[in-house]
Design a protein around this motif. Structure first.
Motif, PDB file in Angstrom:
ATOM      1  N   GLN A 232       1.613   9.399  -5.638  1.00  0.00           N
ATOM      2  CA  GLN A 232       1.990  10.766  -5.269  1.00  0.00           C
ATOM      3  C   GLN A 232       3.024  11.301  -6.260  1.00  0.00           C
ATOM      4  O   GLN A 232       2.918  12.449  -6.713  1.00  0.00           O
ATOM      5  CB  GLN A 232       2.554  10.792  -3.845  1.00  0.00           C
ATOM      6  N   ARG A 233       4.001  10.467  -6.615  1.00  0.00           N
ATOM      7  CA  ARG A 233       5.012  10.917  -7.592  1.00  0.00           C
ATOM      8  C   ARG A 233       4.379  11.206  -8.952  1.00  0.00           C
ATOM      9  O   ARG A 233       4.831  12.090  -9.676  1.00  0.00           O
ATOM     10  CB  ARG A 233       6.128   9.871  -7.709  1.00  0.00           C
TER      11      ARG A 233
ATOM     12  N   TRP B  62      -2.170  11.464  -6.412  1.00  0.00           N
ATOM     13  CA  TRP B  62      -2.537  11.463  -4.980  1.00  0.00           C
ATOM     14  C   TRP B  62      -1.842  12.691  -4.386  1.00  0.00           C
ATOM     15  O   TRP B  62      -0.683  12.631  -4.006  1.00  0.00           O
ATOM     16  CB  TRP B  62      -2.060  10.166  -4.329  1.00  0.00           C
TER      17      TRP B  62
ATOM     18  N   SER C   8      -7.575  12.145   1.967  1.00  0.00           N
ATOM     19  CA  SER C   8      -6.684  12.346   0.830  1.00  0.00           C
ATOM     20  C   SER C   8      -7.363  13.193  -0.230  1.00  0.00           C
ATOM     21  O   SER C   8      -8.596  13.247  -0.307  1.00  0.00           O
ATOM     22  CB  SER C   8      -6.314  10.989   0.221  1.00  0.00           C
TER      23      SER C   8
ATOM     24  N   GLU D 201       0.850  -1.208   0.000  1.00  0.00           N
ATOM     25  CA  GLU D 201       0.000   0.000   0.000  1.00  0.00           C
ATOM     26  C   GLU D 201       0.881   1.252   0.000  1.00  0.00           C
ATOM     27  O   GLU D 201       0.633   2.204  -0.742  1.00  0.00           O
ATOM     28  CB  GLU D 201      -0.906  -0.023   1.231  1.00  0.00           C
ATOM     29  N   LYS D 202       1.901   1.239   0.845  1.00  0.00           N
ATOM     30  CA  LYS D 202       2.800   2.403   0.933  1.00  0.00           C
ATOM     31  C   LYS D 202       3.489   2.661  -0.407  1.00  0.00           C
ATOM     32  O   LYS D 202       3.542   3.809  -0.883  1.00  0.00           O
ATOM     33  CB  LYS D 202       3.840   2.172   2.037  1.00  0.00           C
ATOM     34  N   ALA D 203       4.015   1.597  -1.016  1.00  0.00           N
ATOM     35  CA  ALA D 203       4.722   1.750  -2.299  1.00  0.00           C
ATOM     36  C   ALA D 203       3.767   2.292  -3.367  1.00  0.00           C
ATOM     37  O   ALA D 203       4.118   3.200  -4.141  1.00  0.00           O
ATOM     38  CB  ALA D 203       5.306   0.408  -2.724  1.00  0.00           C
ATOM     39  N   ARG D 204       2.546   1.755  -3.411  1.00  0.00           N
ATOM     40  CA  ARG D 204       1.554   2.213  -4.410  1.00  0.00           C
ATOM     41  C   ARG D 204       1.170   3.670  -4.154  1.00  0.00           C
ATOM     42  O   ARG D 204       1.081   4.477  -5.091  1.00  0.00           O
ATOM     43  CB  ARG D 204       0.324   1.293  -4.338  1.00  0.00           C
ATOM     44  N   ALA D 205       0.955   4.014  -2.873  1.00  0.00           N
ATOM     45  CA  ALA D 205       0.582   5.388  -2.534  1.00  0.00           C
ATOM     46  C   ALA D 205       1.695   6.363  -2.933  1.00  0.00           C
ATOM     47  O   ALA D 205       1.436   7.453  -3.445  1.00  0.00           O
ATOM     48  CB  ALA D 205       0.277   5.503  -1.043  1.00  0.00           C
ATOM     49  N   GLN D 206       2.941   5.948  -2.714  1.00  0.00           N
ATOM     50  CA  GLN D 206       4.051   6.850  -3.046  1.00  0.00           C
ATOM     51  C   GLN D 206       4.230   6.974  -4.557  1.00  0.00           C
ATOM     52  O   GLN D 206       4.547   8.057  -5.060  1.00  0.00           O
ATOM     53  CB  GLN D 206       5.320   6.398  -2.317  1.00  0.00           C
ATOM     54  N   ASP D 207       3.999   5.888  -5.291  1.00  0.00           N
ATOM     55  CA  ASP D 207       4.043   5.977  -6.767  1.00  0.00           C
ATOM     56  C   ASP D 207       2.977   6.959  -7.263  1.00  0.00           C
ATOM     57  O   ASP D 207       3.246   7.816  -8.115  1.00  0.00           O
ATOM     58  CB  ASP D 207       3.786   4.608  -7.403  1.00  0.00           C
TER      59      ASP D 207
END
Ligand SMILES: O=C(O)CC1=CCC(=O)O1
Length: 92
Positions: free
Chosen positions: A35-36, A40, A54, A27-33
């Motif tokens: 955001q980049r 998001w 969010s 979840e963290k990796a997907r959320a950060q992708d």
């Protein structure tokens, strides 16, 4: 289009801890992708709760649904979505 999204995470108490840790990392990796990618744009913890508020910037309802429904923690979330329009008094 901009959307305010409230995600409440409810993980069953009898879940396997290793499985949940793996889902949280994914979840963290997907959320950060996301955001980049600029989709998001805000991710805030709701103080005192396992929940976030969010802001998403996506093409429309279908893209938002695609993004949310493929989040690793989606099966454990209660989600509410509020579409946002320009406020006439906003200076932005
Ligand atoms: O912890 C949460 O609120 C759920 C979540 C969304 C993105 C993320 O990394 O965790």
């Amino acid at each position: 289009m901009l959307y305010a999204v409230h995600m409440d995470v409810q993980i069953p108490h009898d879940s396997d801890p290793a499985t949940i840790d793996k889902l949280k990392a994914e979840e963290k990796a997907r959320a950060q992708d996301l955001q980049r990618e600029g989709k998001w744009v805000h991710l805030w913890r709701v103080a005192g709760r396992y929940a976030n508020i969010s802001i998403f910037d996506v093409a429309g309802h279908d893209e938002l649904h695609g993004v949310l429904s493929t989040l690793p923690l989606f099966p454990f979330m209660e989600i509410s979505v509020t579409p946002l329009a320009k406020h006439p008094s906003s200076i932005k």
